[in-house]
Motif scaffolding. Structure first.
Motif, PDB file in Angstrom:
ATOM      1  N   GLU A 125       0.861  -1.190   0.000  1.00  0.00           N
ATOM      2  CA  GLU A 125       0.000   0.000   0.000  1.00  0.00           C
ATOM      3  C   GLU A 125       0.892   1.234   0.000  1.00  0.00           C
ATOM      4  OE1 GLU A 125      -4.089  -0.767   2.440  1.00  0.00           O
ATOM      5  OE2 GLU A 125      -2.342  -0.117   3.555  1.00  0.00           O
ATOM      6  N   TYR A 126       0.395   2.310  -0.606  1.00  0.00           N
ATOM      7  CA  TYR A 126       1.201   3.530  -0.666  1.00  0.00           C
ATOM      8  C   TYR A 126       0.296   4.728  -0.917  1.00  0.00           C
ATOM      9  CZ  TYR A 126       0.486   2.444  -5.578  1.00  0.00           C
ATOM     10  OH  TYR A 126      -0.094   2.140  -6.786  1.00  0.00           O
ATOM     11  N   ASP A 127       0.792   5.897  -0.575  1.00  0.00           N
ATOM     12  CA  ASP A 127       0.064   7.138  -0.814  1.00  0.00           C
ATOM     13  C   ASP A 127       0.324   7.634  -2.230  1.00  0.00           C
ATOM     14  OD1 ASP A 127      -0.903   7.136   1.745  1.00  0.00           O
ATOM     15  OD2 ASP A 127       0.525   8.625   2.520  1.00  0.00           O
ATOM     16  N   CYS A 128      -0.714   8.148  -2.857  1.00  0.00           N
ATOM     17  CA  CYS A 128      -0.580   8.744  -4.183  1.00  0.00           C
ATOM     18  C   CYS A 128      -1.616   9.854  -4.298  1.00  0.00           C
ATOM     19  CB  CYS A 128      -0.765   7.687  -5.271  1.00  0.00           C
ATOM     20  SG  CYS A 128      -2.355   6.828  -5.194  1.00  0.00           S
ATOM     21  N   ILE A 129      -1.744  10.416  -5.477  1.00  0.00           N
ATOM     22  CA  ILE A 129      -2.694  11.521  -5.655  1.00  0.00           C
ATOM     23  C   ILE A 129      -3.748  11.168  -6.694  1.00  0.00           C
ATOM     24  CG2 ILE A 129      -1.028  13.311  -5.052  1.00  0.00           C
ATOM     25  CD1 ILE A 129      -0.936  13.921  -8.150  1.00  0.00           C
ATOM     26  N   ASP A 130      -4.821  11.895  -6.657  1.00  0.00           N
ATOM     27  CA  ASP A 130      -5.782  11.920  -7.748  1.00  0.00           C
ATOM     28  C   ASP A 130      -5.199  12.896  -8.764  1.00  0.00           C
ATOM     29  OD1 ASP A 130      -7.847  12.513  -9.499  1.00  0.00           O
ATOM     30  OD2 ASP A 130      -9.393  12.328  -7.973  1.00  0.00           O
ATOM     31  N   ALA A 131      -4.811  12.403  -9.940  1.00  0.00           N
ATOM     32  CA  ALA A 131      -4.091  13.223 -10.916  1.00  0.00           C
ATOM     33  C   ALA A 131      -4.940  14.328 -11.521  1.00  0.00           C
ATOM     34  CB  ALA A 131      -3.524  12.330 -12.017  1.00  0.00           C
ATOM     35  N   ARG A 132      -6.221  14.373 -11.189  1.00  0.00           N
ATOM     36  CA  ARG A 132      -7.054  15.464 -11.690  1.00  0.00           C
ATOM     37  C   ARG A 132      -6.666  16.805 -11.078  1.00  0.00           C
ATOM     38  NH1 ARG A 132     -12.938  13.354 -10.606  1.00  0.00           N
ATOM     39  NH2 ARG A 132     -11.892  12.727  -8.683  1.00  0.00           N
ATOM     40  N   GLN A 133      -5.755  16.783 -10.119  1.00  0.00           N
ATOM     41  CA  GLN A 133      -5.230  18.021  -9.546  1.00  0.00           C
ATOM     42  C   GLN A 133      -4.133  18.628 -10.420  1.00  0.00           C
ATOM     43  OE1 GLN A 133      -4.824  17.539  -4.933  1.00  0.00           O
ATOM     44  NE2 GLN A 133      -4.781  15.473  -5.793  1.00  0.00           N
ATOM     45  N   LEU A 134      -3.778  17.914 -11.494  1.00  0.00           N
ATOM     46  CA  LEU A 134      -2.675  18.342 -12.357  1.00  0.00           C
ATOM     47  C   LEU A 134      -3.184  18.972 -13.650  1.00  0.00           C
ATOM     48  CD1 LEU A 134      -0.472  15.114 -12.135  1.00  0.00           C
ATOM     49  CD2 LEU A 134      -0.236  17.193 -10.759  1.00  0.00           C
ATOM     50  N   LYS A 135      -2.390  19.854 -14.197  1.00  0.00           N
ATOM     51  CA  LYS A 135      -2.609  20.333 -15.557  1.00  0.00           C
ATOM     52  C   LYS A 135      -2.146  19.246 -16.530  1.00  0.00           C
ATOM     53  CE  LYS A 135      -1.317  25.091 -14.244  1.00  0.00           C
ATOM     54  NZ  LYS A 135      -0.348  26.183 -14.502  1.00  0.00           N
ATOM     55  N   PRO A 136      -2.517  19.334 -17.797  1.00  0.00           N
ATOM     56  CA  PRO A 136      -1.997  18.365 -18.774  1.00  0.00           C
ATOM     57  C   PRO A 136      -0.476  18.380 -18.889  1.00  0.00           C
ATOM     58  CG  PRO A 136      -3.910  19.475 -19.664  1.00  0.00           C
ATOM     59  CD  PRO A 136      -3.566  20.186 -18.388  1.00  0.00           C
ATOM     60  N   SER A 137       0.155  19.436 -18.405  1.00  0.00           N
ATOM     61  CA  SER A 137       1.623  19.522 -18.391  1.00  0.00           C
ATOM     62  C   SER A 137       2.222  18.742 -17.228  1.00  0.00           C
ATOM     63  CB  SER A 137       2.060  20.978 -18.277  1.00  0.00           C
ATOM     64  OG  SER A 137       1.615  21.529 -17.034  1.00  0.00           O
ATOM     65  N   LEU A 138       1.368  18.192 -16.358  1.00  0.00           N
ATOM     66  CA  LEU A 138       1.722  17.473 -15.125  1.00  0.00           C
ATOM     67  C   LEU A 138       2.232  18.410 -14.025  1.00  0.00           C
ATOM     68  CD1 LEU A 138       3.281  14.162 -16.515  1.00  0.00           C
ATOM     69  CD2 LEU A 138       0.943  14.611 -15.746  1.00  0.00           C
ATOM     70  N   GLU A 139       1.924  19.692 -14.136  1.00  0.00           N
ATOM     71  CA  GLU A 139       2.180  20.654 -13.062  1.00  0.00           C
ATOM     72  C   GLU A 139       0.913  20.775 -12.227  1.00  0.00           C
ATOM     73  OE1 GLU A 139       3.894  25.213 -12.566  1.00  0.00           O
ATOM     74  OE2 GLU A 139       2.750  24.677 -14.348  1.00  0.00           O
ATOM     75  N   PHE A 140       1.067  20.847 -10.911  1.00  0.00           N
ATOM     76  CA  PHE A 140      -0.096  21.044 -10.046  1.00  0.00           C
ATOM     77  C   PHE A 140      -0.744  22.384 -10.370  1.00  0.00           C
ATOM     78  CE2 PHE A 140       1.805  17.668  -7.612  1.00  0.00           C
ATOM     79  CZ  PHE A 140       0.721  17.029  -7.017  1.00  0.00           C
ATOM     80  N   ARG A 141      -2.065  22.366 -10.465  1.00  0.00           N
ATOM     81  CA  ARG A 141      -2.770  23.603 -10.775  1.00  0.00           C
ATOM     82  C   ARG A 141      -2.618  24.638  -9.675  1.00  0.00           C
ATOM     83  NH1 ARG A 141      -6.984  20.050 -12.711  1.00  0.00           N
ATOM     84  NH2 ARG A 141      -8.184  20.431 -10.813  1.00  0.00           N
ATOM     85  N   SER A 142      -2.481  24.160  -8.432  1.00  0.00           N
ATOM     86  CA  SER A 142      -2.481  25.085  -7.293  1.00  0.00           C
ATOM     87  C   SER A 142      -1.084  25.509  -6.847  1.00  0.00           C
ATOM     88  CB  SER A 142      -3.202  24.438  -6.110  1.00  0.00           C
ATOM     89  OG  SER A 142      -2.552  23.223  -5.744  1.00  0.00           O
ATOM     90  N   ILE A 143      -0.033  24.853  -7.364  1.00  0.00           N
ATOM     91  CA  ILE A 143       1.321  25.173  -6.913  1.00  0.00           C
ATOM     92  C   ILE A 143       2.245  25.307  -8.111  1.00  0.00           C
ATOM     93  CG2 ILE A 143       3.269  24.459  -5.451  1.00  0.00           C
ATOM     94  CD1 ILE A 143       1.197  22.683  -3.958  1.00  0.00           C
ATOM     95  N   GLU A 144       2.679  26.512  -8.367  1.00  0.00           N
ATOM     96  CA  GLU A 144       3.517  26.755  -9.530  1.00  0.00           C
ATOM     97  C   GLU A 144       4.898  26.134  -9.334  1.00  0.00           C
ATOM     98  OE1 GLU A 144       4.742  30.518 -12.416  1.00  0.00           O
ATOM     99  OE2 GLU A 144       3.540  30.834 -10.604  1.00  0.00           O
ATOM    100  N   GLY A 145       5.358  25.410 -10.345  1.00  0.00           N
ATOM    101  CA  GLY A 145       6.685  24.815 -10.287  1.00  0.00           C
ATOM    102  C   GLY A 145       6.737  23.430  -9.674  1.00  0.00           C
ATOM    103  N   LEU A 146       5.589  22.913  -9.225  1.00  0.00           N
ATOM    104  CA  LEU A 146       5.538  21.561  -8.658  1.00  0.00           C
ATOM    105  C   LEU A 146       4.915  20.620  -9.684  1.00  0.00           C
ATOM    106  CD1 LEU A 146       6.043  19.725  -6.210  1.00  0.00           C
ATOM    107  CD2 LEU A 146       3.743  20.286  -5.409  1.00  0.00           C
TER     108      LEU A 146
END
Length: 635
Positions: A353-374
Motif C-alpha cells: 500500500e502507498y500514498d498517491c494523488i488523484d491526478a485530476r489536480q494536475l494540468k496536462p503539463s503534469l504541473e499542479f494547478r495550485s502550486i507553480e513549479g511543482l
C-alpha cells in the motif's frame, strides 16, 4: 519535521530542479532536465534502488511497448537501457494487425538498475543524493525548495515528484505487516504530511507481487518452454539491430489447477485483501491470484509464467500468481503447480500500500494547478507500470524545464501519442484504481503504432532539445525514402507476363487478368513489398541501415491505407476541438444554460481546451455546445 532557524541551507544558488525519487519516472525526469541544461539533483531513499524493478523485471508488453518506443523517440533513456540489459525479447500479438504489435523484453533486473544508475552518474548537470525529502517549500503558491530528513534545505525553482510506491508504504502478507517500501527498502514516511499542508489531496492505492523462487527447486520438465524471437527487434530507434542478436534465456509456462484454487478459497479469510486489513485499491488489470480465483470462479486454471530475474541469480519470478496470503498458504498453493512441487521460496509474495494523488489536480503539463513549479510523474499519479511511469516522468521533466525556459508546455494530445492518451486519461478522468495503459484506450491506435513512434515524435524531441541533429537528419532521410517508395509502387504498373503470373501462383495469389500497380498487389494479404522484388525491376537500392524500416512502413501504409486515411479524417475532427483553447480566466458561473453539474466539473478541472472539456465525466455534448457559443460571442 518543520523548518526552523537551525536548518542547514545549501548555497543560495541551489539547484534549478529537484527530482524526488529515482525510479523509472524519476530517472527520465532528471535526465531530461539535466540534458536541457538545468542543474538537477535526484533524491532517493536508496541509491541501490535506482530504476529498481520490484515486480516483474520486464519492459514493454501490450501497449506498454508503444510507450517505451515513444519515450525513446522523444529522447528518453528506457529503450536504450533495456536494449543493453535484456535477456529475452518477444514481439507480442504478431498474429494480429500492426496497431497492436508490442515489444516485450525480459530484463536482467540487477543489470538494468546498475546500467541506468551509470547513465545518471555520468550525466552532466545531474547529482544523486541518498536522502529522504520531507517537505516541499513554497512562497505565495510557488515552489522555492525542499527540506530533507537531515534538516538541510535545498533551494530550487522546480520540483518533480516521482515517489512511486514509497510514500508511507506498507508491505503485507497474511498477518505480517511492515512499514517498508518494496523489497524491504526504506519507506518515505514524512512527505505526505507536507503535501497535505499544501492542499494536495492524497489517496491510497495498492499493488502486489508474487514470490521469488529458487531456480534449483523447479522441475522445468513439467512446463512449456517459452523462447524469445529468432530475430530480436530493439526498443530504441538508435540501437543497431545486429547488436541485440544474443543467446536468449528461456522462460517457462505452467498452470494452476483445481487443487491450487481450493487451497486459496479455503484461506481467503487469512488474506488481508479480503479481511479488510488492506485499505488501498488494487489494479483491476493485474489482479492477485486470490482475485482471479474469486472473480473467475468458472476458470479451471490460470497461466503461470516462470521467468528469470537475471543471468547471475537463481531467483525466478512467478508471473500470474501475485498474492498477499500467509507464507504457509503461499507454499501450499505454489507447490500444487506442475513443476513447483518442491519449490523453495526466496522472497515471499506481498501486497504493498502507498500514498498517491488523484491526478485530476494536475494540468496536462503534469504541473499542479495550485502550486507553480511543482510537477508530478509516475505511480504517484495513480498509475501502474514501469513504462507508464517513465513516460510521465519524461513529460514532467520536459515541462519543468520548459517552465524555467519561459516556454509553452509540451502537451501531446490523444491523436499524437499513447503518452497523450495516458496523461489525458489521468488528468481528466476519475480513477478509483491504479491506471494501466491498454491499446483499447487509444482511439487512433492504427496511427499510433509502435513502429512509427519515431515519425510521430522525434521532431518533437528535436524541437525540445533532447534529440541530436544527426538523429533528426537520419529520420528525415528515412521519411523521404518511405514517401518516395510509396509513390513509386503506387505508380509502377506490371502486366500479365508469364513471370508475373508465375510469381503470383507461387504465393497462392490470384492471377492477373489485366495490368496492376505494385501497390495493388502489395494490398493482397499473401503478398508484400519484399515478395514482389522479382517483378519490381526498377527497385532502388535503399541504404542498409534504413532498408527494413522503410520496407515495413511501405507495406503497412499500403495494406492499411483506407483505414489509415479514415482515422486521419477522424483526427481532423478531434483536432478542431483540441485547438479551441479555453481562456484561463473564464468564469463558468456566467455561462447561462450550462447545467449545474457541468459548471462544477469545469471549475474543478479547469480544462485547457474544449476537447478536454468534452471528455470530463458530467459534461454533456449539450454543455459543450453552450460553451462553444459562449466562447464565440466573447471574441
Amino acid at each position: 519535521m518543520k523548518y526552523s532557524e537551525n536548518s542547514i541551507w545549501m548555497n543560495e544558488d541551489g539547484y534549478d530542479v529537484v527530482v524526488i525519487g529515482a525510479g523509472h519516472a524519476g530517472c527520465e525526469a532528471a535526465l531530461a532536465t539535466a540534458r536541457l541544461g538545468f542543474r538537477t539533483i535526484v533524491f532517493t531513499v536508496s541509491v541501490d534502488s535506482i530504476a529498481l524493478m520490484p515486480c516483474n523485471p520486464n519492459i514493454g508488453g501490450s501497449s506498454k511497448g508503444h510507450l517505451v518506443r515513444e519515450v525513446d523517440a522523444l529522447g528518453g533513456e528506457m529503450g536504450k537501457v533495456i536494449d543493453r540489459t535484456f535477456i529475452q525479447s518477444k514481439m507480442l500479438n504478431k498474429s494480429k494487425g500492426p496497431a497492436v504489435h508490442s515489444l516485450r523484453a525480459q530484463a536482467d533486473k540487477a543489470n538494468y538498475s546498475r546500467t541506468m544508475r551509470q547513465v545518471l552518474e555520468n550525466q552532466e548537470n545531474l547529482d544523486l543524493k541518498q536522502m529522504e525529502v520531507v517537505r516541499i517549500l513554497t512562497e505565495e503558491g510557488r515552489v522555492t525548495g525542499v527540506q530533507t530528513f537531515s534538516g538541510t534545505i535545498y533551494p530550487c525553482k522546480a520540483v518533480v515528484l516521482c515517489t512511486g510506491t514509497y510514500l508511507r508504504a506498507r508491505c503485507i502478507y497474511g498477518e505480517v505487516s511492515s512499514y517498508t517500501g518494496p523489497n524491504g527498502l526504506q519507506a518515505a514516511n514524512y512527505l505526505t504530511d507536507s503535501l497535505k499542508e499544501l492542499g494536495i489531496q492524497m489517496c491510497r492505492f495498492k499493488t502486489g507481487t508474487p514470490a521469488r523462487i529458487d531456480r534449483n527447486s523447479v522441475d522445468f520438465s513439467k512446463m512449456e518452454e517459452q523462447l524469445g524471437d529468432e530475430r530480436v527487434v530493439p526498443f530504441s530507434f538508435t540501437t543497431d539491430p545486429d547488436e541485440v542478436q544474443i543467446d536468449q534465456a528461456s522462460c517457462w509456462l505452467t498452470y494452476t489447477n483445481k487443487k491450487t484454487h481450493d487451497i486459496i478459497r479455503r484461506n481467503l479469510d487469512r488474506s488481508p485483501l479480503f479481511s479488510g486489513m488492506i485499505e488501498g485499491t488494487g489494479p483491476r488489470y493485474c489482479p492477485s491470484i486470490e482475485d482471479k480465483v474469486v472473480k473467475f470462479a468458472d476458470k479451471d486454471r490460470h497461466q503461470v509464467f516462470i521467468e528469470p530475474e537475471g543471468l547471475e541469480t537463481n531467483e525466478m519470478y512467478i508471473g500470474g500468481m501475485s498474492s498477499s496470503l500467509p507464507e504457509d498458504v503461499q507454499y501450499a498453493m505454489y507447490r500444487t503447480v506442475p513443476g513447483l512441487e518442491n519449490v523453495k521460496i526466496v522472497r515471499n509474495a506481498y501486497a504493498i500500500e502507498y500514498d498517491c494523488i488523484d491526478a485530476r489536480q494536475l494540468k496536462p503539463s503534469l504541473e499542479f494547478r495550485s502550486i507553480e513549479g511543482l510537477f508530478s510523474g509516475g505511480q504517484f499519479n495513480g498509475s501502474s507500470g514501469y513504462e507508464e511511469a517513465a513516460a510521465q516522468g519524461l513529460m514532467a521533466g520536459i515541462n519543468a524545464a520548459r517552465k524555467l525556459q519561459g516556454k509553452e508546455a509540451v502537451i501531446l494530445d490523444r491523436s499524437t501519442a499513447y503518452i497523450g492518451v495516458l496523461i489525458d486519461d489521468l488528468v481528466t478522468k476519475e480513477s478509483h484504481e491504479p491506471y494501466r495503459m491498454m491499446t483499447s484506450r487509444a482511439e487512433y491506435r492504427l496511427l499510433l503504432r509502435q513502429d512509427n513512434a519515431d515519425q510521430r515524435l522525434t521532431k518533437v524531441g528535436y524541437n525540445i532539445g533532447l534529440i541530436s541533429e544527426e538523429r533528426y537528419q537520419k529520420l528525415l532521410e528515412k521519411e523521404e525514402w518511405i514517401r518516395s517508395e510509396i509513390d513509386r509502387v503506387t505508380h509502377t504498373n506490371v502486366g500479365t507476363s508469364e513471370k508475373v503470373q508465375s510469381l503470383l501462383k507461387g504465393y497462392g495469389s490470384t492471377p492477373l487478368v489485366s495490368g496492376s500497380s505494385l501497390a495493388e498487389l502489395i494490398r493482397r494479404p499473401e503478398l508484400s513489398y519484399e515478395l514482389l522484388s522479382e517483378i519490381d525491376l526498377n527497385r532502388p537500392v535503399i541504404p542498409e541501415e534504413l532498408r527494413k524500416d522503410v520496407i515495413d512502413q511501405v507495406d503497412i501504409f499500403i495494406k492499411y491505407e483506407g483505414y489509415i486515411n479514415r482515422q486521419k479524417r477522424q483526427v481532423e475532427q478531434f483536432k478542431k476541438l483540441e485547438n479551441k483553447k479555453i481562456p484561463e480566466n473564464i468564469n463558468y458561473d456566467l455561462i447561462k444554460s450550462l447545467r449545474i453539474e457541468a459548471v462544477q466539473k469545469l471549475k474543478e478541472y479547469r480544462p485547457v481546451s474544449v476537447g478536454q472539456a468534452s471528455r470530463i465525466s458530467g459534461v454533456s455534448p449539450a454543455d459543450i455546445s453552450v460553451l462553444l457559443v459562449y466562447m464565440a460571442n466573447e471574441k
